[in-house]
Design an enzyme around this catalytic site. Structure first.
Site, PDB file in Angstrom:
ATOM      1  CB  CYS A   4      -0.976  -0.034   1.179  1.00  0.00           C
ATOM      2  SG  CYS A   4      -2.346   1.141   1.012  1.00  0.00           S
ATOM      3  CG  HIS A  19      -3.829  -3.623   3.109  1.00  0.00           C
ATOM      4  ND1 HIS A  19      -2.827  -3.118   3.910  1.00  0.00           N
ATOM      5  CD2 HIS A  19      -4.462  -2.546   2.578  1.00  0.00           C
ATOM      6  CE1 HIS A  19      -2.864  -1.797   3.871  1.00  0.00           C
ATOM      7  NE2 HIS A  19      -3.841  -1.424   3.071  1.00  0.00           N
ATOM      8  CD  GLU A  56      -1.597  -6.069   5.533  1.00  0.00           C
ATOM      9  OE1 GLU A  56      -1.763  -4.871   5.790  1.00  0.00           O
ATOM     10  OE2 GLU A  56      -1.174  -6.483   4.429  1.00  0.00           O
TER      11      GLU A  56
END
Length: 521
Positions: A85, A177, A179
């Site tokens: 990001c 993202h 994660e």
């Protein structure tokens, strides 16, 4: 013994809400990592010995002057780099590409088209073999031009550069993202970077961490004695089990029974540690002192202060009796360490700290033993299970430091605490029976200092009100109230009113966070 810190990843934090999640995902892969602020001392970054560097997301804009940027040492290191990001945006901005502000923020699910599969993307798909991935976006700016030497590896309908790579230098960037669980192939992407590209061995396991910490503790304290404030919570319980394994009878735990704990918790702690595991535990029955100190006090902050100060006072008294204790053990965990490190510029994300033992008197000249200071809460729980603690204890819902003192609204009295502890125990018991306990993140009862009219038998009764609270959350920063079945709530209400003399009404809290907090005080 294998050095489990040898193969490690450094995460530079640009202030993202998800930075700790990146670290937790990497740890789940079996690789050690640390989070440092983006403006950390560049010489220390260069000397850390990482096998790869991740640049996190963040709230700033690379299009504005003075935007946070990665130190030049990151690029000079020759290490693999993965920008996520904002991390990708600063990669582009610093290496000769371009970023721009979008007409509107993109937040939520998105579909990424992989156009040039690199080492991270090759063979991944969420669409039956088609080179498309379902991902999670959260950004305002985006990369409009990839830097020289970079290939655009993925796009979306809204942005031209959803991912980019310089395979020669092993530098990668993604706008989404990986994660978060909404990015379905996120963990696979992180594994490819950490294990395949960076070459990290997966040494970070619960069993290895225990062996490593036992060796460290033995080296640190030698033949000295150690004292630990045992609360019955997850962190201090895991510290107790770990230290007992490391130094045996040289550990003394002090358990202060405040009278504000969960139902029969004092007896449960003693049964688990003193009787079952053979840990030396000094139990201090201090309920009378706590209720006397809290008499007439209704302000929540004043109650917290009294409860905290009295704990320190009692702990000090008990430690003075242990003349040979040279070390104080604490359940400090990694988020506390990140908080204390902070950022020089104030632009990096700061996490609220929740230290287990705070404000200990200066005259207590004890060294600190903190065997959990490298671990996240989920890792602490896994360690607890590995050490033989019951899963029901290790995976218990959070319980506030001041205990029932902040779940009894207004003045705290012994009879209120006893009623509340029993009501709470009934609620938790029914949650477990209905297989709902692990589906809620936190659940508890609250004592309301108001009386309500009820009918008991043929007589009118004017008795207390109990509120039930249950929430679902990932990070406890925001939370939704748990939509428990009406029939279940009816069962809990009936049990509380029928089994507890003095309660005539039970209500259910349907407030989210925000605007409400999870605890009532």
């Amino acid at each position: 013994m294998t050095n489990i810190h040898n193969d490690k990843i450094l995460i530079l934090d640009f202030g993202a809400q998800y930075t700790q999640l990146i670290a937790r995902r990497i740890r789940e892969l079996g690789v050690y990592c640390e989070i440092w602020a983006w403006d950390h001392n560049p010489a220390e970054i260069a000397g850390f010995g990482a096998k790869g560097i991740i640049l996190s997301g963040g709230p700033e804009s690379t299009t504005l002057p003075g935007a946070p940027a990665a130190p030049q040492e990151v690029f000079d290191s020759g290490l693999p780099i993965f920008g996520i990001c904002y991390g990708m945006q600063t990669l582009a901005a610093q290496l000769g590409g371009a970023t721009e502000a979008a007409d509107q923020r993109e937040f939520g699910h998105a579909e990424v088209n992989v156009i040039n599969p690199d080492a991270l993307f090759k063979g991944l798909s969420d669409h039956g073999g088609e080179p498309k991935l379902n991902v999670w976006m959260s950004h305002g700016d985006h990369v409009s031009v990839a830097p020289p030497g970079f290939t655009i590896t993925a796009t979306t309908d809204r942005i031209p550069v959803a991912a980019m790579a310089n395979e020669e230098k092993r530098w990668y960037g993604v706008q989404f993202h990986p994660e978060v669980t909404h990015t379905l192939q996120g963990q696979a992407l992180l594994r490819r970077f950490v294990v395949d590209v960076c070459g990290c061995q997966t040494l970070w396991t619960a069993a290895n961490i225990i062996d490593d910490q036992i060796a460290r503790v033995r080296e640190q304290v030698g033949d000295d004695e150690v004292i630990l404030g045992l609360s019955g919570g997850v962190d201090s319980s895991v510290v107790a089990a770990l230290l007992h394994k490391a130094i045996g009878e040289k550990l003394t735990c002090v358990f202060v029974d405040t009278g504000l704990l969960r139902w029969q918790e004092g007896d449960q702690v003693m049964a688990m540690f003193a009787e079952h595991m053979g840990v030396k535990v000094v139990r201090v029955n201090a309920a009378d002192r706590y209720f006397a100190a809290l008499e007439g006090v209704s302000d929540p902050e004043a109650k917290r202060k009294i409860i905290g100060n009295l704990f320190v006072e009692i702990f000090d008294e008990e430690s003075n009796k242990l003349k040979n204790a040279k070390w104080l053990a604490q359940g400090t965990i990694y988020p506390d360490v990140i908080e204390s490190a902070g950022s020089k510029t104030g632009k990096a994300h700061v996490i609220k700290s929740h230290h287990n033992v705070g404000g200990l008197p200066e005259h207590m000249k004890l060294g600190l033993v903190e065997p959990l200071r490298e671990l996240f809460k989920d890792e602490v729980r896994r360690l607890g299970v590995e050490l033989g603690l019951p899963r029901t204890m290790v995976y218990r819902h959070p319980f506030p430091g001041p205990g029932l003192g902040v779940r009894i609204l207004g003045e705290v009295k012994r009879e209120y605490a006893e009623l509340l502890a029993k009501a709470d125990a009934i609620f938790i018991d029914e949650l477990r029976k209905a297989d709902l306990y692990d589906k809620t993140s936190q659940a508890f009862a609250v004592f309301l200092p108001v009386k309500s009219v009820g009918v008991v038998g043929d007589a009118r009764a004017y008795e207390w009100v109990i509120a039930l609270r249950a929430v679902e959350t990932i990070d406890f920063m925001t939370a939704h109230w748990a939509h428990l079945p009406y029939e279940f709530l009816g069962t809990v209400s009936n049990r509380i009113i029928n089994e507890l003399r003095g309660v005539s009404r039970v209500v259910y809290d349907i407030s989210g966070k925000p605007p409400a907090t999870i605890e009532w005080e």
